[in-house]
Design a protein around this motif. Structure first.
Motif, mmCIF file in Angstrom:
data_model
loop_
_atom_site.group_PDB
_atom_site.id
_atom_site.type_symbol
_atom_site.label_atom_id
_atom_site.label_comp_id
_atom_site.label_asym_id
_atom_site.label_seq_id
_atom_site.Cartn_x
_atom_site.Cartn_y
_atom_site.Cartn_z
ATOM 1 N N LEU A 1 0.807 -1.211 0.000
ATOM 2 C CA LEU A 1 0.000 0.000 0.000
ATOM 3 C C LEU A 1 0.837 1.256 0.000
ATOM 4 O O LEU A 1 0.339 2.335 -0.316
ATOM 5 C CB LEU A 1 -0.952 -0.002 1.205
ATOM 6 C CG LEU A 1 -1.997 -1.116 1.202
ATOM 7 C CD1 LEU A 1 -2.872 -0.989 2.429
ATOM 8 C CD2 LEU A 1 -2.838 -1.058 -0.057
ATOM 9 N N ARG B 1 -3.307 -1.558 -5.067
ATOM 10 C CA ARG B 1 -3.591 -0.291 -4.391
ATOM 11 C C ARG B 1 -4.961 0.248 -4.805
ATOM 12 O O ARG B 1 -5.762 0.659 -3.966
ATOM 13 C CB ARG B 1 -2.509 0.747 -4.719
ATOM 14 C CG ARG B 1 -2.673 2.076 -3.974
ATOM 15 C CD ARG B 1 -1.773 3.145 -4.554
ATOM 16 N NE ARG B 1 -2.219 3.561 -5.867
ATOM 17 C CZ ARG B 1 -3.215 4.422 -6.071
ATOM 18 N NH1 ARG B 1 -3.889 4.925 -5.055
ATOM 19 N NH2 ARG B 1 -3.556 4.757 -7.300
ATOM 20 N N ASN C 1 -7.875 -1.601 -3.323
ATOM 21 C CA ASN C 1 -8.106 -1.238 -1.924
ATOM 22 C C ASN C 1 -8.750 0.137 -1.770
ATOM 23 O O ASN C 1 -9.242 0.469 -0.694
ATOM 24 C CB ASN C 1 -6.784 -1.261 -1.150
ATOM 25 C CG ASN C 1 -6.319 -2.666 -0.854
ATOM 26 O OD1 ASN C 1 -7.119 -3.563 -0.631
ATOM 27 N ND2 ASN C 1 -5.015 -2.880 -0.871
ATOM 28 N N GLN C 2 -8.746 0.939 -2.820
ATOM 29 C CA GLN C 2 -9.257 2.302 -2.731
ATOM 30 C C GLN C 2 -10.504 2.537 -3.585
ATOM 31 O O GLN C 2 -11.065 3.625 -3.559
ATOM 32 C CB GLN C 2 -8.168 3.298 -3.159
ATOM 33 C CG GLN C 2 -6.958 3.300 -2.250
ATOM 34 C CD GLN C 2 -5.898 4.288 -2.695
ATOM 35 O OE1 GLN C 2 -6.036 4.947 -3.718
ATOM 36 N NE2 GLN C 2 -4.832 4.401 -1.912
#
Length: 231
Positions: free
Chosen positions: A8, A87, A90-91
């Motif tokens: 991350l 990444r 996850n966002q």
């Protein structure tokens, strides 16, 4: 992909379009808010470039060092792209298709490049003096599969699912061709090659190349699964 820590915290060092000019390596970066399709396109371009280098590598060992370095550089940049996919997953709340499929596609594409790099690295590490026709044939088969994989991404973005299915059929056919080359090569090698150490070295290289074709077929399987869900 090598290593999984601190994913991350990785900055989005996105795909290389690098040009070597007087020893200088210039990279272009995709903007931070790029979408998944742009990342997959970048990964596909990395695979195309690496496959061209791999074919050149196994056709002629005279440029072994430069081709190995080029594949390694591309493999490293592809790792960064894979980190970026994770990444963004996850966002991002809404994704263009299932999160599991996005992750699986990125992982398998990363595996393909890892195996390509592994095959070239082993040939260099083992200090092999000359290549074989069979290694070059496997590399060319893999390059053809990668070309088809790359073509699927535009169709995926445009939701032209029948075209994806047709390309996946071709990918499966090429994977079968790669299997045939691999099996015939092993049989010939055990019959004709007398040095057991050399047999072990080449067997490991052939396995890397054949496993890369398997990973290309895995990508086709994932794409076919996406087509079934959304067509």
């Amino acid at each position: 992909m090598h290593g999984s820590g601190a994913i991350l915290r990785i900055r989005p060092l996105i795909y290389d379009h690098f040009v070597h000019s007087k020893g200088t390596r210039v990279m272009k970066f995709i903007k931070r808010d790029t979408d998944f399709f742009e990342i997959f396109d970048a990964m596909g371009k990395n695979l195309l470039r690496a496959s061209e280098k791999l074919v050149a590598f196994f056709e002629d060992f005279s440029a072994m060092e430069s081709n190995t370095k080029a594949i390694h550089d591309i493999e490293h940049d592809n790792d960064m792209l894979t980190h970026e996919v994770i990444r963004k997953l996850n966002q991002t709340f809404l994704t263009p298709f299932d999160r599991e499929d996005i992750h699986s596609l990125a992982s398998r594409m990363d595996d393909i490049l890892d195996l390509m790099w592994g095959a070239a690295q082993r040939a260099q590490l083992f200090k092999l003096k000359e290549s074989t026709k069979e290694a070059a044939d496997l590399a060319r088969t893999l390059a053809s599969m990668i070309d088809l994989v790359y073509k699927t991404f535009n169709y995926l973005r445009e939701k032209k699912y029948p075209y994806i299915q047709d390309l996946c059929v071709e990918i499966h056919g090429l994977e079968n061709q790669g299997d045939e080359i691999f099996r015939a090569t092993l049989g010939k090698m055990f019959d004709e090659m007398k040095d057991p150490i050399l047999i072990i070295k080449w067997k490991e290289i052939y396995e890397n190349l054949e496993n890369a074709t398997d990973c290309c077929e895995d990508v086709a399987n994932i794409l076919e699964s996406i087509v079934l869900k959304y067509a």
